[in-house]
Design a protein around this motif. Sequence first.
Motif, PDB file in Angstrom:
ATOM      1  N   GLU A   3       0.942  -1.391  -0.045  1.00  0.00           N
ATOM      2  CA  GLU A   3       0.037  -0.148   0.034  1.00  0.00           C
ATOM      3  C   GLU A   3       0.930   1.193   0.070  1.00  0.00           C
ATOM      4  O   GLU A   3       1.985   1.041   0.039  1.00  0.00           O
ATOM      5  N   GLY A   4       0.345   2.229  -0.097  1.00  0.00           N
ATOM      6  CA  GLY A   4       1.095   3.609  -0.372  1.00  0.00           C
ATOM      7  C   GLY A   4       2.229   3.827   0.572  1.00  0.00           C
ATOM      8  O   GLY A   4       3.177   4.326   0.165  1.00  0.00           O
ATOM      9  N   HIS A   5       2.008   3.484   1.966  1.00  0.00           N
ATOM     10  CA  HIS A   5       3.000   3.783   2.844  1.00  0.00           C
ATOM     11  C   HIS A   5       4.537   3.167   2.486  1.00  0.00           C
ATOM     12  O   HIS A   5       5.671   3.691   2.681  1.00  0.00           O
ATOM     13  N   SER A   6       4.453   1.970   2.067  1.00  0.00           N
ATOM     14  CA  SER A   6       5.571   1.191   1.600  1.00  0.00           C
ATOM     15  C   SER A   6       6.253   1.738   0.471  1.00  0.00           C
ATOM     16  O   SER A   6       7.467   1.606   0.313  1.00  0.00           O
ATOM     17  N   VAL A   7       5.452   1.968  -0.685  1.00  0.00           N
ATOM     18  CA  VAL A   7       5.910   2.500  -1.622  1.00  0.00           C
ATOM     19  C   VAL A   7       6.554   3.849  -1.396  1.00  0.00           C
ATOM     20  O   VAL A   7       7.918   4.259  -2.113  1.00  0.00           O
ATOM     21  N   GLU A 271       6.024   6.710   8.773  1.00  0.00           N
ATOM     22  CA  GLU A 271       6.976   6.902   9.807  1.00  0.00           C
ATOM     23  C   GLU A 271       7.660   5.471  10.543  1.00  0.00           C
ATOM     24  O   GLU A 271       8.400   5.459  10.719  1.00  0.00           O
ATOM     25  N   THR A 272       6.439   4.615  10.631  1.00  0.00           N
ATOM     26  CA  THR A 272       6.672   3.708  11.521  1.00  0.00           C
ATOM     27  C   THR A 272       6.991   2.192  10.535  1.00  0.00           C
ATOM     28  O   THR A 272       7.583   1.220  10.847  1.00  0.00           O
ATOM     29  N   GLY A 273       6.311   2.186   9.199  1.00  0.00           N
ATOM     30  CA  GLY A 273       6.607   1.183   8.410  1.00  0.00           C
ATOM     31  C   GLY A 273       5.525   0.034   8.525  1.00  0.00           C
ATOM     32  O   GLY A 273       5.432  -0.792   8.026  1.00  0.00           O
TER      33      GLY A 273
END
Length: 332
Positions: A3-7, A271-273
């Motif tokens: 999802e977006g945070h990972s990319v 921030e946290t992954g």
Amino acid sequence: MPEGHSVHRIARQFARNFVGKPVAASSPQGRFAEGAALLNGRTVESVQAVGKQMFLETEGDLWLRVHLGLYGAWDFSGEILVDPTIASANGRMGQTNQRGTDLDVPILDAAGENSLSSIGAPRRTRVHVRMSEATRGLADEGAEWPPPVVGQVRLRLLTDVTCADLRGPTACVLQTPDEMLATVAKLGPDPLVGDLAEGEERFVAAVRKKSTPIALLLMDQAVVSGIGNVYRAELLFRARLNPHTPGRDVPEETVRALWRDWVRLLAIGVETGQMMTMDDLSPEQYRAAMAHRDDRHWVYHRTGLPCRVCGTAIVLEEIGARKLYWCPRCQA
């Protein structure tokens, strides 16, 4: 699917380790041989994530577009420069979510979901780390350099000290600047790209004009970028919104609240992954949630378990060929 945070985290890793450097590009698998030959020797000039896609700009107006899809992942090895401004498991985590909670003891995710904690402390370190939705890294001191190719590597990008191997992407293509801009223009707003207020207006307008169920709209990357199955379920629960409600029937203030909650949750994820979606946890509860994904969500992956709010069994159904988790009472 990442999802977006990972990319966004992967893009930041490229920004720290590849931008400004020439790369040796190859396609060990052979399926991207022509593209790798065009990339080979070029200097990386910039990198940008938009939703679930990453765009790597190289000299000569050539862009690499990568969409990891369901099975794609980047493997990094060599000297990885970790940004000290971003929390890792060896420092303090969750300041955004916990209103000042101070957690100094490392939190290790048994599922390996935290990409930066896998990389290690905020310093240069020689490691091997996979970056996708579920990430895990292992210290690899004194390993062979360049690292041997393992498995089906679509694209290898190599600097003098850092290696990135791409496996199993849905898309790995080269684009001209105009083609890159055309691709981005088709994507919905991303809270980390462009003006937030403008993004909110685009999102509200797209949702409010459609009769499509809101659960499908949140997964439509032309409506909003970066939301996948986990964030979709959690956003709808946090809004106490029935997933089958047509977009045009969702009150405007609720649509705006969805966008603003996505802005907040995406920032926490970067921030946290980890896709932390629960609020107001004690330090002990927060530590447990960061260590085990089953403890950090309201409804996702909780089929048949009691709702954390009302006790009703969480329902699982299929919508748009994807799994949807929701509480039939809280979200009635």
